[in-house]
Write a protein that holds these residues in place. Structure first.
Motif, PDB file in Angstrom:
ATOM      1  N   ALA A 516       0.836  -1.203   0.000  1.00  7.05           N
ATOM      2  CA  ALA A 516       0.000   0.000   0.000  1.00  7.05           C
ATOM      3  C   ALA A 516       0.868   1.248   0.000  1.00  7.05           C
ATOM      4  O   ALA A 516       0.593   2.218  -0.727  1.00  7.05           O
ATOM      5  CB  ALA A 516      -0.930  -0.009   1.208  1.00  7.05           C
ATOM      6  N   ASN A 517       1.925   1.241   0.788  1.00  6.58           N
ATOM      7  CA  ASN A 517       2.834   2.394   0.823  1.00  6.58           C
ATOM      8  C   ASN A 517       3.612   2.533  -0.475  1.00  6.58           C
ATOM      9  O   ASN A 517       3.777   3.646  -0.995  1.00  6.58           O
ATOM     10  CB  ASN A 517       3.792   2.264   2.009  1.00  6.58           C
ATOM     11  CG  ASN A 517       3.178   2.728   3.316  1.00  6.58           C
ATOM     12  OD1 ASN A 517       3.308   3.875   3.705  1.00  6.58           O
ATOM     13  ND2 ASN A 517       2.484   1.817   4.002  1.00  6.58           N
ATOM     14  N   SER A 530      -7.324   8.361   6.900  1.00  4.51           N
ATOM     15  CA  SER A 530      -8.096   7.445   7.724  1.00  4.51           C
ATOM     16  C   SER A 530      -7.144   6.611   8.568  1.00  4.51           C
ATOM     17  O   SER A 530      -5.976   6.410   8.202  1.00  4.51           O
ATOM     18  CB  SER A 530      -8.955   6.531   6.835  1.00  4.51           C
ATOM     19  OG  SER A 530      -9.573   5.518   7.606  1.00  4.51           O
ATOM     20  N   GLN A 531      -7.655   6.142   9.696  1.00  7.44           N
ATOM     21  CA  GLN A 531      -6.901   5.207  10.520  1.00  7.44           C
ATOM     22  C   GLN A 531      -7.476   3.792  10.408  1.00  7.44           C
ATOM     23  O   GLN A 531      -7.075   2.904  11.150  1.00  7.44           O
ATOM     24  CB  GLN A 531      -6.923   5.660  11.984  1.00  7.44           C
ATOM     25  CG  GLN A 531      -6.220   6.988  12.220  1.00  7.44           C
ATOM     26  CD  GLN A 531      -4.768   6.961  11.792  1.00  7.44           C
ATOM     27  OE1 GLN A 531      -4.042   6.023  12.121  1.00  7.44           O
ATOM     28  NE2 GLN A 531      -4.343   7.968  11.052  1.00  7.44           N
ATOM     29  N   ASP A 532      -8.374   3.618   9.470  1.00  7.31           N
ATOM     30  CA  ASP A 532      -9.002   2.315   9.241  1.00  7.31           C
ATOM     31  C   ASP A 532      -8.003   1.407   8.510  1.00  7.31           C
ATOM     32  O   ASP A 532      -7.644   1.662   7.358  1.00  7.31           O
ATOM     33  CB  ASP A 532     -10.270   2.497   8.408  1.00  7.31           C
ATOM     34  CG  ASP A 532     -11.035   1.183   8.210  1.00  7.31           C
ATOM     35  OD1 ASP A 532     -10.583   0.150   8.738  1.00  7.31           O
ATOM     36  OD2 ASP A 532     -12.064   1.212   7.515  1.00  7.31           O
ATOM     37  N   VAL A 535      -8.235  -0.031   4.810  1.00  6.10           N
ATOM     38  CA  VAL A 535      -7.851   0.751   3.642  1.00  6.10           C
ATOM     39  C   VAL A 535      -6.634   0.127   2.974  1.00  6.10           C
ATOM     40  O   VAL A 535      -6.574  -0.011   1.741  1.00  6.10           O
ATOM     41  CB  VAL A 535      -7.580   2.217   4.043  1.00  6.10           C
ATOM     42  CG1 VAL A 535      -6.891   2.971   2.915  1.00  6.10           C
ATOM     43  CG2 VAL A 535      -8.867   2.905   4.433  1.00  6.10           C
ATOM     44  N   GLU A 536      -5.658  -0.263   3.769  1.00  3.94           N
ATOM     45  CA  GLU A 536      -4.443  -0.874   3.239  1.00  3.94           C
ATOM     46  C   GLU A 536      -4.587  -2.383   3.071  1.00  3.94           C
ATOM     47  O   GLU A 536      -4.091  -2.959   2.104  1.00  3.94           O
ATOM     48  CB  GLU A 536      -3.252  -0.550   4.159  1.00  3.94           C
ATOM     49  CG  GLU A 536      -2.881   0.919   4.154  1.00  3.94           C
ATOM     50  CD  GLU A 536      -1.827   1.275   5.195  1.00  3.94           C
ATOM     51  OE1 GLU A 536      -1.145   2.291   4.986  1.00  3.94           O
ATOM     52  OE2 GLU A 536      -1.704   0.560   6.200  1.00  3.94           O
ATOM     53  N   LEU A 537      -5.249  -3.038   4.023  1.00  6.42           N
ATOM     54  CA  LEU A 537      -5.361  -4.496   3.970  1.00  6.42           C
ATOM     55  C   LEU A 537      -6.172  -4.958   2.767  1.00  6.42           C
ATOM     56  O   LEU A 537      -5.921  -6.042   2.228  1.00  6.42           O
ATOM     57  CB  LEU A 537      -5.994  -5.018   5.261  1.00  6.42           C
ATOM     58  CG  LEU A 537      -5.187  -4.776   6.550  1.00  6.42           C
ATOM     59  CD1 LEU A 537      -5.939  -5.320   7.754  1.00  6.42           C
ATOM     60  CD2 LEU A 537      -3.795  -5.395   6.458  1.00  6.42           C
TER      61      LEU A 537
END
Length: 544
Positions: A516-517, A530-532, A535-537
């Protein structure tokens, strides 16, 4: 015997009505005149048989006595000067014995002095008294503490020079009495000192000093004084590095710091005239500023021709050593990174946009050519000179039989930063070639080659923990080119480099968060505030 109050001069000086230099036991006047000095007369002088204790005549002394001089009044003195400490160690007794010519009596004169005023037997006026120690100002004391921190950890992962060579120029700016710089340096010194003690990483950052430094920075940014602009940039750069290195939870200020740094540096315009500190500060924080532009989806203000020319002129005219000049020129060339990421985002939204793909190729190709030329010239020269050498790999010999060792941290940063951007630029070109239906296998080969360089730099960079946090970005970008075994190595290495950071920067290093990064900073997925973690997973984007 009559006790009469007296002045502090010796008898000889008092009779001459001259000032006594009080260089006891024999003042300068008595030394030049060949007289026996009566010494300090702090309390009383004594009169015996009508005679004062004027200059006496010589007389042989006992075993404890020294020689004496004579005068014409017939009185004689034993010239010994014996100094005896009292049992408590606080009083010194100075005693002389006199015999008068006009009587049979004798008397002793005692002088009581404190030992913190030492007196030497053979001193004279020509012997200079030691000068008092200079009183240091608060800024000088802070500067001395900061220099001590810089010198205390050379060659270790706690070496503050890992943050960049500009930091060693900061102490000389503390004399400007800039509150924002002084408060930030106090924070750096205290936090660094805490990291050297047996404390958990959660307690390294001094929150009181952090709040003070942040408040001073906010105040300085509202109405920056021209004479303090460099101080503000230095303070903001160090504050950002403290947050990222010692408490990532407060790294949420990263975007604001990046925008503030861009505003302060661009405030003077391209031809403002960079001094050594200003130039080094700019490029020591260049990655953070470009990173902020990538997240916001905007071009860097420094990508314009005037800025590039001004930077190159300042670099060429500086007295920096070759490795730093090469690093700073590299930053000037990769200023196009935010623009390339923005163009890739546009392509991801419309895969038929050939005009955007062509622009991307036009902008990225010269940078990739520059990087390849640097590989064939600068790095080939460094390998020949021994600044970069291959040695046996003792950490992961089965995976990488050899690894790289570097002359210093600046050479290592130049090496892995060059590899990092070689990968980034190649990835953006791959996206353009996909739209244009161009097949370029050399790009994949290049990504693989430079990823391997990053992996082989790990044994050296591991010794630079905990402050070499920028290397984790290179490890993350190298992940995409790795096979299964190499990816396991990357994950272990990422966790190892950031084992101390509380909380961890992205929760946990796994394939989803790494990719993701990587995709976010090459424009292939959007940044989402977001801190969810889903989003990345789930591959929706990169949290910011």
């Amino acid at each position: 015997m009559v006790g009469i109050p007296k002045s502090n001069r010796c008898t000889f000086c008092k009779l001459r009505k001259t000032k006594c230099d009080e260089n006891w036991p024999t003042c300068g006047a008595c030394t030049r005149a060949g007289k026996v000095c009566s010494g300090a007369r702090n309390n009383f002088k004594f009169v015996v048989n009508g005679c004062h204790n004027e200059a006496p005549t010589p007389k042989s002394s006992d075993s404890d006595d020294a020689s004496v001089s004579s005068s014409g009044d017939g009185s004689r003195a034993h010239g010994p000067v014996s100094r005896r400490a009292s049992p408590g160690g606080t009083i010194i007794v100075d005693m002389k014995e006199y015999t008068t010519a006009s009587g049979t009596g004798t008397f002793h004169r005692m002088r009581l002095t404190r030992p913190h005023r030492p007196r030497h037997l053979n001193c004279s006026r020509s012997t200079p008294s030691p000068s008092p120690s200079p009183v240091m100002s608060p800024s000088e004391l802070l500067s001395a503490r900061f220099v001590a921190c810089l010198e205390a950890a050379k060659g270790t992962g706690n070496d503050l020079l890992i943050w960049g060579p500009s930091i060693k120029l900061v102490p000389q700016r503390l004399g400007s009495e800039s509150p924002v710089l002084r408060h930030t340096v106090e924070l750096v010194v205290t936090t660094w000192s805490n990291s050297q003690r047996e404390l958990s990483p959660e307690t390294w950052l001094d929150l009181r000093l952090y709040t003070q430094a942040l408040g001073s920075l906010q105040k300085a940014l509202k109405e920056p004084e021209q004479s303090y602009v460099t101080d503000i940039i230095a303070a903001q750069a160090m504050l950002q590095k403290v947050e990222l290195a010692y408490d990532f939870e407060r790294g949420t200020n990263e975007e604001r710091h990046a925008q503030g740094l861009i505003a302060m540096i661009s405030r003077g315009g391209p031809w403002q005239g960079f001094n050594d500190l200003g130039l080094q500060l700019t490029f020591d924080i260049y990655y953070n500023m470009l990173q902020g532009d990538v997240r916001l989806g905007r071009d860097s203000v420094f990508m314009h021709h005037e800025w590039a020319m001004a930077f190159k002129q300042a670099i060429d005219s500086s007295t920096l050593r070759p490795a730093l000049k090469a690093m700073y020129r590299l930053w000037v060339e990769v200023t196009v990174w935010p623009t390339l990421a923005r163009l890739v985002r546009m392509l991801c939204q419309d895969r038929s946009d050939t005009m955007t793909a062509a622009e991307l190729v036009l902008r990225a190709t010269p940078v990739l050519d520059y990087l390849e030329n640097e590989n064939e010239t600068t790095f080939s020269s460094m390998m020949k000179s021994g600044d970069i050498v291959e040695v046996e790999n003792l950490l992961d010999p089965d995976l990488f039989p050899t690894c790289y060792q570097f002359r210093d941290i600046d050479t290592a940063k130049l090496f892995y930063t060059h590899a990092l951007f070689s990968i980034i630029i190649a990835r953006t070109l791959q996206e353009a070639n996909t739209v244009l239906e161009h097949y370029a296998p050399n790009l994949m080969k290049r990504c693989r080659e430079y990823s391997r360089r990053i992996w082989m730099s790990y044994p050296y960079m591991r010794t630079q923990r905990p402050l070499a946090i920028e290397y984790t970005a290179a490890l993350a970008f190298a992940y995409e080119s790795a096979n299964e075994e190499e990816r396991e190595f990357c994950v272990r290495s990422l966790e190892d480099m950031e084992y101390f950071r509380r909380p961890p920067p992205i929760g946990r290093w796994i394939e989803a968060t790494i990719m993701a990064n990587v995709k976010g900073y090459t424009g292939r997925v959007p940044f989402i505030k977001s801190q969810d973690v889903t989003v990345e997973l789930c591959g929706l984007g990169c949290r910011c």
